[in-house]
Design a protein around this motif. Sequence first.
Motif, PDB file in Angstrom:
ATOM      1  N   ILE A  15       3.235   3.836   6.116  1.00  0.00           N
ATOM      2  CA  ILE A  15       4.475   3.717   5.339  1.00  0.00           C
ATOM      3  C   ILE A  15       4.328   2.574   4.338  1.00  0.00           C
ATOM      4  N   GLU A  16       3.775   1.474   4.787  1.00  0.00           N
ATOM      5  CA  GLU A  16       3.556   0.315   3.914  1.00  0.00           C
ATOM      6  C   GLU A  16       2.618   0.681   2.760  1.00  0.00           C
ATOM      7  N   MET A  17       1.527   1.375   3.065  1.00  0.00           N
ATOM      8  CA  MET A  17       0.590   1.789   2.015  1.00  0.00           C
ATOM      9  C   MET A  17       1.260   2.738   1.022  1.00  0.00           C
ATOM     10  N   ALA A  18       2.015   3.701   1.534  1.00  0.00           N
ATOM     11  CA  ALA A  18       2.674   4.684   0.668  1.00  0.00           C
ATOM     12  C   ALA A  18       3.720   4.011  -0.216  1.00  0.00           C
ATOM     13  N   ALA A  19       4.466   3.081   0.325  1.00  0.00           N
ATOM     14  CA  ALA A  19       5.481   2.379  -0.462  1.00  0.00           C
ATOM     15  C   ALA A  19       4.822   1.586  -1.584  1.00  0.00           C
ATOM     16  N   ARG A  20       3.682   0.984  -1.308  1.00  0.00           N
ATOM     17  CA  ARG A  20       2.962   0.222  -2.331  1.00  0.00           C
ATOM     18  C   ARG A  20       2.399   1.157  -3.400  1.00  0.00           C
ATOM     19  N   GLU A  25       2.121  -1.821  -7.599  1.00  0.00           N
ATOM     20  CA  GLU A  25       0.881  -2.239  -6.946  1.00  0.00           C
ATOM     21  C   GLU A  25      -0.048  -1.057  -6.679  1.00  0.00           C
ATOM     22  N   ASN A  26       0.233   0.064  -7.302  1.00  0.00           N
ATOM     23  CA  ASN A  26      -0.474   1.320  -7.098  1.00  0.00           C
ATOM     24  C   ASN A  26      -1.994   1.185  -7.152  1.00  0.00           C
ATOM     25  N   SER A  27      -2.497   0.368  -8.071  1.00  0.00           N
ATOM     26  CA  SER A  27      -3.935   0.342  -8.315  1.00  0.00           C
ATOM     27  C   SER A  27      -4.715  -0.485  -7.304  1.00  0.00           C
ATOM     28  N   ARG A  28      -4.041  -1.247  -6.472  1.00  0.00           N
ATOM     29  CA  ARG A  28      -4.818  -2.097  -5.575  1.00  0.00           C
ATOM     30  C   ARG A  28      -4.676  -1.669  -4.118  1.00  0.00           C
ATOM     31  N   LEU A  71      -4.370   5.061   1.001  1.00  0.00           N
ATOM     32  CA  LEU A  71      -4.317   6.452   1.450  1.00  0.00           C
ATOM     33  C   LEU A  71      -5.427   7.241   0.762  1.00  0.00           C
ATOM     34  N   ALA A  72      -6.060   8.138   1.509  1.00  0.00           N
ATOM     35  CA  ALA A  72      -7.139   8.960   0.967  1.00  0.00           C
ATOM     36  C   ALA A  72      -6.608  10.208   0.277  1.00  0.00           C
ATOM     37  N   ALA A 135       8.311   6.767   3.779  1.00  0.00           N
ATOM     38  CA  ALA A 135       8.301   5.630   2.851  1.00  0.00           C
ATOM     39  C   ALA A 135       9.541   5.618   1.956  1.00  0.00           C
ATOM     40  N   SER A 136      10.033   6.796   1.605  1.00  0.00           N
ATOM     41  CA  SER A 136      11.207   6.878   0.731  1.00  0.00           C
ATOM     42  C   SER A 136      12.518   6.861   1.505  1.00  0.00           C
TER      43      SER A 136
END
Length: 156
Positions: A15-20, A25-28, A71-72, A135-136
Motif C-alpha cells: 500500500i505504501e509503495m502504491a501510494a508513492r 515520488e513515482n520515479s524513485r 511494484l513490478a 492505496a486509494s
Amino acid sequence: MRVSAKSDYALRALIEMAARAESAENSRAVSAEELGRQQDIPHGFLQAILADLRKTGIVISQRGQSGGWRLAKPADKVSVADVIRAVDGPLVSVYGLRPEAVTYNDRADVLQHVWIAARDSLREVFEQVSIAQLASGQLPTVVTERTAHEDAWQPH
C-alpha cells in the motif's frame, strides 16, 4: 481464517509503495528501512517478506544510490489474494494440504465441502481487492456491502 503478520505487513508495505507511485515520488524506489518506518514493520521481517514478493514477481529491487523497492506491475493488477499466496501459500489449507486433497471417512467427508466453500468465499473478496484500491481507499462493492452490516463488525 487467521491473517498472519507476514500477510498484514506485506499488504501494508505494498500500500505504501502504491501510494508513492501515485504521488510525485513515482520515479524513485523506496528503501526497506523507510517502508518499515512508515508502517512500523520490523526491518528483518520486512526484508524476508520483500524477498518472497520479489520471487513471485510482485516487487522488484533496484540497486544503487537511489535503490530500494517498487511494484513490478501496476497496483491494480495485484490482488490481496496474490499477496497472501506469495507470502503464506494457499488461502485455505487443512493440515498443510489444499482442501481438495484432504480425505476423510464417509462420516466426516462433508468437512471437505466446508473447507472448499470457505476458500471460495475468501477468493470472492481477496481476488477482487487490488493494492491500488487499498492505496486509494476505494474498496469494491463486494467489500463495502459486506462491511455495511453492523453484524459484520461484531465478534462471534
